[in-house]
Structure formats: structure tokens, C-alpha cells
Design a protein around this motif. Structure first.
Motif, PDB file in Angstrom:
ATOM      1  N   HIS A  68      41.471  44.280  34.433  1.00  0.00           N
ATOM      2  CA  HIS A  68      42.407  43.464  35.213  1.00  0.00           C
ATOM      3  C   HIS A  68      41.766  42.178  35.716  1.00  0.00           C
ATOM      4  O   HIS A  68      42.416  41.139  35.803  1.00  0.00           O
ATOM      5  CB  HIS A  68      42.980  44.273  36.371  1.00  0.00           C
ATOM      6  N   ASP A  69      40.485  42.267  36.043  1.00  0.00           N
ATOM      7  CA  ASP A  69      39.772  41.041  36.412  1.00  0.00           C
ATOM      8  C   ASP A  69      39.710  40.100  35.214  1.00  0.00           C
ATOM      9  O   ASP A  69      39.922  38.890  35.341  1.00  0.00           O
ATOM     10  CB  ASP A  69      38.352  41.370  36.889  1.00  0.00           C
ATOM     11  N   LEU A  70      39.429  40.692  34.052  1.00  0.00           N
ATOM     12  CA  LEU A  70      39.381  39.875  32.828  1.00  0.00           C
ATOM     13  C   LEU A  70      40.714  39.178  32.591  1.00  0.00           C
ATOM     14  O   LEU A  70      40.759  37.976  32.300  1.00  0.00           O
ATOM     15  CB  LEU A  70      39.079  40.759  31.613  1.00  0.00           C
ATOM     16  N   THR A 122      43.017  38.394  34.678  1.00  0.00           N
ATOM     17  CA  THR A 122      43.228  37.334  35.670  1.00  0.00           C
ATOM     18  C   THR A 122      42.396  36.095  35.319  1.00  0.00           C
ATOM     19  O   THR A 122      42.882  34.968  35.384  1.00  0.00           O
ATOM     20  CB  THR A 122      42.859  37.838  37.077  1.00  0.00           C
ATOM     21  N   LEU A 123      41.148  36.329  34.929  1.00  0.00           N
ATOM     22  CA  LEU A 123      40.269  35.207  34.577  1.00  0.00           C
ATOM     23  C   LEU A 123      40.780  34.479  33.327  1.00  0.00           C
ATOM     24  O   LEU A 123      40.743  33.250  33.248  1.00  0.00           O
ATOM     25  CB  LEU A 123      38.839  35.707  34.342  1.00  0.00           C
ATOM     26  N   TYR A 148      37.844  34.821  42.714  1.00  0.00           N
ATOM     27  CA  TYR A 148      36.507  35.318  42.343  1.00  0.00           C
ATOM     28  C   TYR A 148      35.419  34.473  43.005  1.00  0.00           C
ATOM     29  O   TYR A 148      34.525  33.954  42.356  1.00  0.00           O
ATOM     30  CB  TYR A 148      36.357  35.366  40.830  1.00  0.00           C
ATOM     31  N   CYS A 175      46.540  50.289  37.197  1.00  0.00           N
ATOM     32  CA  CYS A 175      45.283  50.001  36.509  1.00  0.00           C
ATOM     33  C   CYS A 175      44.254  51.100  36.667  1.00  0.00           C
ATOM     34  O   CYS A 175      43.159  51.011  36.120  1.00  0.00           O
ATOM     35  CB  CYS A 175      44.700  48.685  37.012  1.00  0.00           C
ATOM     36  N   CYS A 229      38.638  47.378  39.711  1.00  0.00           N
ATOM     37  CA  CYS A 229      38.413  45.952  39.532  1.00  0.00           C
ATOM     38  C   CYS A 229      37.648  45.373  40.714  1.00  0.00           C
ATOM     39  O   CYS A 229      37.490  46.003  41.759  1.00  0.00           O
ATOM     40  CB  CYS A 229      39.743  45.231  39.362  1.00  0.00           C
ATOM     41  N   ALA A 230      37.177  44.159  40.548  1.00  0.00           N
ATOM     42  CA  ALA A 230      36.391  43.490  41.582  1.00  0.00           C
ATOM     43  C   ALA A 230      37.187  43.353  42.872  1.00  0.00           C
ATOM     44  O   ALA A 230      36.641  43.501  43.963  1.00  0.00           O
ATOM     45  CB  ALA A 230      35.941  42.111  41.074  1.00  0.00           C
ATOM     46  N   ARG A 281      48.053  41.034  41.649  1.00  0.00           N
ATOM     47  CA  ARG A 281      46.810  41.681  42.091  1.00  0.00           C
ATOM     48  C   ARG A 281      46.856  42.183  43.531  1.00  0.00           C
ATOM     49  O   ARG A 281      45.855  42.641  44.060  1.00  0.00           O
ATOM     50  CB  ARG A 281      45.645  40.699  41.918  1.00  0.00           C
TER      51      ARG A 281
END
Lengths: 443, 136
Positions: free
Chosen positions: A381-383, A385-386, B5, B36, B61-62, B103
């Protein structure tokens, strides 16, 4: 709308000079002196591809979830709704007759697209899920007895698992699964052993994994299933949009697919089934249009295919799916598949060069245009978003295939998928965005 | 576009604070984000109505993991009353970045787990998305 191969070519040429996005990306690819793969369909045919996302040109790499629509499809629906719309199979007036003709013409067109013997065998549904549920309700309830077996595979989408689990619960049948190898392919020896041990009444299998892109050896699977007396339902959600499909040559018994993954609108899909099987099955939903005669004591059923189409169907969407099928036919499904394999070969090579990137599934020659991957310890999910910040749309998560994810021992992957409008420049954009993700996460 | 981020968020993800479990916690709760598969487990020791110790573990996730790390720092020494009063807005303020609708559930997972631990399932709103669902 393209008319011929020449037209496709010409449009491709104008497209690269017309669209800023395409031009910019071609330049970038040229700089890298990489081989470039142009889109198969003119990108200008797809209005949405001109969009910018977060200030970047859109690189839409999520067609396996749902495809973008060409203007030909949007225009066909718009034109029909503006000029010929009315309810179908009802009125003795001109508009209703026109609408009925358009709807039934679309059915015939879609039936031809998969080489069905007759349009009677082509039932319009909402989507693949509804098509599979139709069989799992009606065929299963009429034919399954306690103790009977159903054989699925570990790589199925939830929509080709859960309906069978529900059916099995209702009748007391058992569900078995063909395992998946470490390479992400079906274990054929295990498949044969399961067929012999359990003699299932039905085998349900995907034509192409929506997670790994794995193409399943359908002719072999189907022949072996038939040899033990099992019927075969093929989940064609990822097959019909990307591969030449001939249900008679495949020799399957049911074939389920969705319109929205094959350039058509959402809300329309289809189930193809052998006429004699469909005839013998009880109806799915009750309502208008599916009956011959209704009395207070009961009802008799309409002929195929309307027996399975209760209520007013997705009329405009059926017309849209007909236009989508026309569009794909003119591109040529062999060429669609070849284009996606070329892109996949290119993308596998490009992505493998990224340190820390893990790719799941078989080599390019045994998969369609779907690549699932993880990058280091970055969560999918981070990927996503990035990548979205770079205009790249990919799917992230379990892809509605939790048993397969369990088998791969991965909680989530990111997935890039390709279609007729995808270019190698978009793959380059993906690779560059992944490099930036690595930098941000200090991999 | 505001960057979710940021370095301090990535730092919390890479080197989370209060990571681990407690031997015999006063309160324990866990939950997953079905979208997720993010998972957060929370252990709290409470004495004199205040959080004396807190640990979290999980995967995901982060955003979900960094938020959990930051939240555990924030609630050390807090009273149960203060924990109950925490809202999604407090979490977003703590993160200090704009979290898009896709998110928000990741960011709010640890708060949901915390509230489940101290008072059973939270019945308030979890994201701006839910606000759209409201009928009144």
C-alpha cells in the motif's frame, strides 16, 4: 473507432505527436536507448489517458482490475441511449423493438466473439461473479448430492471459490483444491491425482491468474476432467479480455466473463454454457422476462437465454459491450495477446534490474500481462501511494485471492497489469517510480 | 501535495518506539485492517488510572506502523479519560501530514485498537469516508 490495421498504425503515429504524455515518455525511453513498444490501440481512442494525476501524466497499469473504455464504446452507449432506448421484450412500439434488436444483436456479437454455437447459450449477467454464482446456485443445487466433490485451484479469485463453498455447504458436498507450485503454476500431477481420488462433479478453474498472470493449460485440464466425468467451468474474467477465446475448441462446459475488463462498461457480464446443460438447469432469479406463464399456482420458464435473465437487464451496457467486442475484434485478439506478452517480457526485464524487487509467477511465455511484485520491506500500500504520486496506477493488496497469497506466503503485493493501450514508456515510468520509492525508503 | 512519507514517519516505521509485548498487560487488544491486512496488537499496563507502560506489535504499511509507534509515545502517562477522548483528528494532527482518504484507515488502525482495548469497539466515525455514509 479504428477501421483497419492501417488506421491503427496511422493513429498511433499521430497519437505520439498529439499527446504530450506519450511524447514525453517516448523521449525518455529513447534517451535510455531501450526498445520501445507502442500501444496496440491508438491511445487517442481512450479519452481518460489524457488525464494528469498529481501533476504527472497518467500511467494506468491496473487494467486487470478494470479496463479503460475507448470512445467507440462510450459513444455507442451514448448514441443508443439518446436515440433508441426503451425497455426490451415488452412494447409493440418502434422504440422498444429497436432497443430489443440492439440488445439481442449485442448478445449475438458477444456469443460470436467466444465462438459459441448459438446466442441462446449466452446469458447476460452483471459480471463474472454473478455468472459463476448462477451456476453454483442452479446447476449445483440440481446436480450435487451429499458427499459429491468439487475441484477448484489454489490460484482462484474469491469469486471462483466462495460461490462453490456456499454451494457445497448447502448440499453437503466437499471442495478440493489443485495446489500451486513455487513457480506459480498448477501442479498437474496433483490435479490428476485429485481427479482420480475424488471424481469431482465439476472443475472450476481460471484461464489466467489475476495475481500472477499464469496462463493455465486449459485444453489439458478440461480433457482430463471430462475423462472422469466432471464438467468444467472456466473463469474467463482475465481470459476473454486478453486472449482469443473459442469455447467450442476449448471444449469447456461453462465460461464466465465480465464486460468491464474488456473495454466495456461495468454492470454487464456473461455466462456461456452448453445449451443442453442450461436447458436442464432450474432458473436463477425469479421475476419478469424469465417466465413463460405465471399463475397463482406457479410458473413455467421462458426459453434460453431469457430463462436466466429476470428483470430489466443492463440494456445500455449490453450495447456498450457489443461495441467493445467490435473494437477488440478489429484489433485482433492474437495481436492483443502478442502485445501484452511483448510488454510483459520487457517489464520483467526492466523490473528485475531493480535491487530488492521480488516478482511472483512464471516466465513471460507462460503468463499474460500481469506482474505482481514486492519491493524490499515496503508494504504494497505504501508502494501504491508512492507510485500514485508519479501518476502510476497499480493495484495493491491481496487481489481477492487470499488462498494464493497464503500459498506465496506474502500478505500483499503490488500488481501492474497491461492492456491494448499500454506502452513500454509507461513501464519505464513504473520502473523509475519504483527507484524513487527505494530512495525514499532508503532501501 | 503534502508528503506522508516524511522522514520522522519513516523513522518511526524503521525504528518503532515501544515495540514489543508486555508480560501480563492490564489491557490487550488487536485488530486488522481488512483492506490491506495491516495488523496492530496493543498491550497496556494501567496503574492509578494512568498508562504506566505500553507496547505494540504488528505488521503492515509504514503509515499504520509509524502511527502506532507515535501513538504509544503520546499515551504514556495519559489517563484512561484522556485515551477515551482521543479522536481521529488528534491522530492526523499527531502525524502532522495530510492523509488521503485511501490511507486513513491505515492511520486510524492503532486508535481503533486502543479504543477497543479500553472500552470495547469504537462506535464513532473512523474516516471522512464514513462521514459521507451518514444519513442524517
Amino acid at each position: 473507432m479504428l477501421d483497419a490495421t492501417e488506421a491503427t498504425h496511422a493513429a498511433q503515429v499521430t497519437d505520439t505527436s498529439d499527446t504530450a504524455a506519450t511524447t514525453a515518455r517516448s523521449d525518455r525511453a529513447d534517451d535510455a536507448s531501450a526498445p520501445t513498444i507502442a500501444s496496440l490501440a491508438p491511445r487517442a481512442d481512450f479519452p481518460i489517458l489524457a488525464r494528469e494525476i498529481n501533476g504527472k501524466p497518467l500511467a494506468f497499469l491496473d487494467s486487470a482490475a478494470s479496463a479503460q473504455k475507448p470512445a467507440a464504446v462510450l459513444d455507442a452507449m451514448n448514441h443508443f441511449a439518446r436515440t433508441s432506448y426503451a425497455n426490451i421484450h415488452r412494447g409493440a412500439y418502434t422504440l422498444s423493438e429497436e432497443a430489443t434488436r440492439a440488445y439481442e444483436r449485442a448478445r449475438k456479437n458477444v456469443a460470436k466473439f467466444i465462438n459459441a454455437r448459438s446466442a441462446r447459450e449466452l446469458i447476460f449477467t452483471r459480471n463474472t461473479t454473478e455468472s459463476i454464482n448462477l451456476v453454483a446456485r442452479t446447476w449445483a443445487e440440481a446436480n450435487l448430492r451429499p458427499g459429491d466433490a468439487l475441484l477448484l485451484t489454489e490460484m482462484e479469485h474469491h469469486s471462483n471459490i466462495v460461490p462453490w463453498q456456499l454451494a457445497a455447504q448447502r448440499v453437503g458436498a466437499e471442495v478440493f483444491y489443485t495446489p500451486v507450485t513455487d513457480e506459480g503454476e498448477l501442479d498437474l500431477a496433483a490435479y490428476e491425482a485429485l481427479l482420480e481420488r475424488h471424481t469431482p462433479k465439476l472443475v472450476a478453474v481460471t484461464q489466467m491468474s489475476n495475481v500472477l498472470g499464469t496462463l493455465t493449460p486449459l485444453p489439458e485440464l478440461i480433457a482430463k476432467a471430462h475423462a472422469v466425468g466432471a464438467l468444467v467451468l472456466v473463469d474467463g474474467a482475465q481470459g476473454a479480455p486478453h486472449l482469443p477465446v473459442d469455447v467450442r475448441a476449448l471444449d469447456c462446459d461453462f465460461y464466465a466473463f465480465s464486460g468491464h475488463k474488456m473495454l466495456g462498461p461495468s454492470g454487464i457480464g456473461a455466462l456461456w454454457g452448453r445449451a443442453e446443460l442450461l436447458e436442464a438447469m432450474p432458473p436463477f432469479m425469479g421475476g419478469g422476462d424469465m417466465i413463460r406463464e405465471v399463475t397463482l399456482a406457479g410458473a413455467t420458464w421462458n426459453d434460453l437465454p431469457w430463462k436466466f435473465e429476470a428483470g430489466t437487464p443492463a440494456i445500455v451496457e449490453a450495447v456498450g459491450l457489443g461495441a467493445a467486442v467490435d473494437y477488440l475484434r478489429q484489433l485482433g485478439m492474437e495481436r492483443v495477446h502478442a502485445h501484452e506478452q511483448a510488454l510483459t517480457t520487457y517489464a520483467l526485464e526492466r523490473l528485475r534490474a531493480i535491487p530488492g524487487l521480488t516478482i511472483y509467477g512464471p516466465p513471460a511465455e507462460r503468463r499474460g500481462g500481469v506482474i505482481s511484485f514486492t519491493l524490499g520491506d515496503i508494504h504494497a500500500h505504501d508502494l501504491a501511494t508512492l507510485l500514485d504520486r508519479e501518476g502510476v496506477a497499480v493495484r495493491a493488496g491481496h487481489h481477492c485471492a487470499q488462498p494464493l497469497m497464503e500459498r506465496l506466503q506474502v500478505a500483499a503485493t503490488a500488481r501492474a497489469s497491461f492492456y491494448v493501450y499500454t506502452t513500454s514508456a509507461e513501464v519505464d515510468t513504473l520502473a523509475e517510480a519504483l527507484e524513487r520509492a527505494r530512495a525514499i525508503f532508503a532501501l | 501535495m503534502d508528503d506522508i512519507y516524511r522522514q520522522y514517519i519513516l523513522d518511526h516505521f524503521r525504528e518503532p518506539h515501544n515495540h514489543g509485548t508486555l508480560e501480563h498487560p492490564t489491557l490487550h487488544a488487536s485488530d486488522t485492517n481488512p483492506l490491506c491486512g495491516d495488523r496492530i496488537e496493543l498491550d497496556l499496563n494501567v496503574s492509578d488510572d494512568r498508562v504506566s507502560e505500553v507496547r505494540f506489535s504488528g505488521r503492515g504499511c509504514a503509515i499504520s506502523q509509524a502511527t502506532a509507534s507515535m501513538l504509544t509515545e503520546r499515551i504514556e502517562g495519559a489517563t484512561l479519560e484522556e485515551l477515551r477522548a482521543l479522536t481521529p483528528a488528534d491522530i492526523f494532527e499527531m502525524l502532522g501530514v495530510e492523509v488521503g482518504p485511501a490511507r486513513q484507515r491505515c492511520a486510524l488502525l492503532s486508535l481503533r485498537v486502543l479504543h477497543q482495548g479500553i472500552q470495547g469497539p469504537y462506535t464513532g466515525r473512523w474516516s471522512d469516508d464514513d462521514e459521507d455514509d451518514a444519513i442524517e
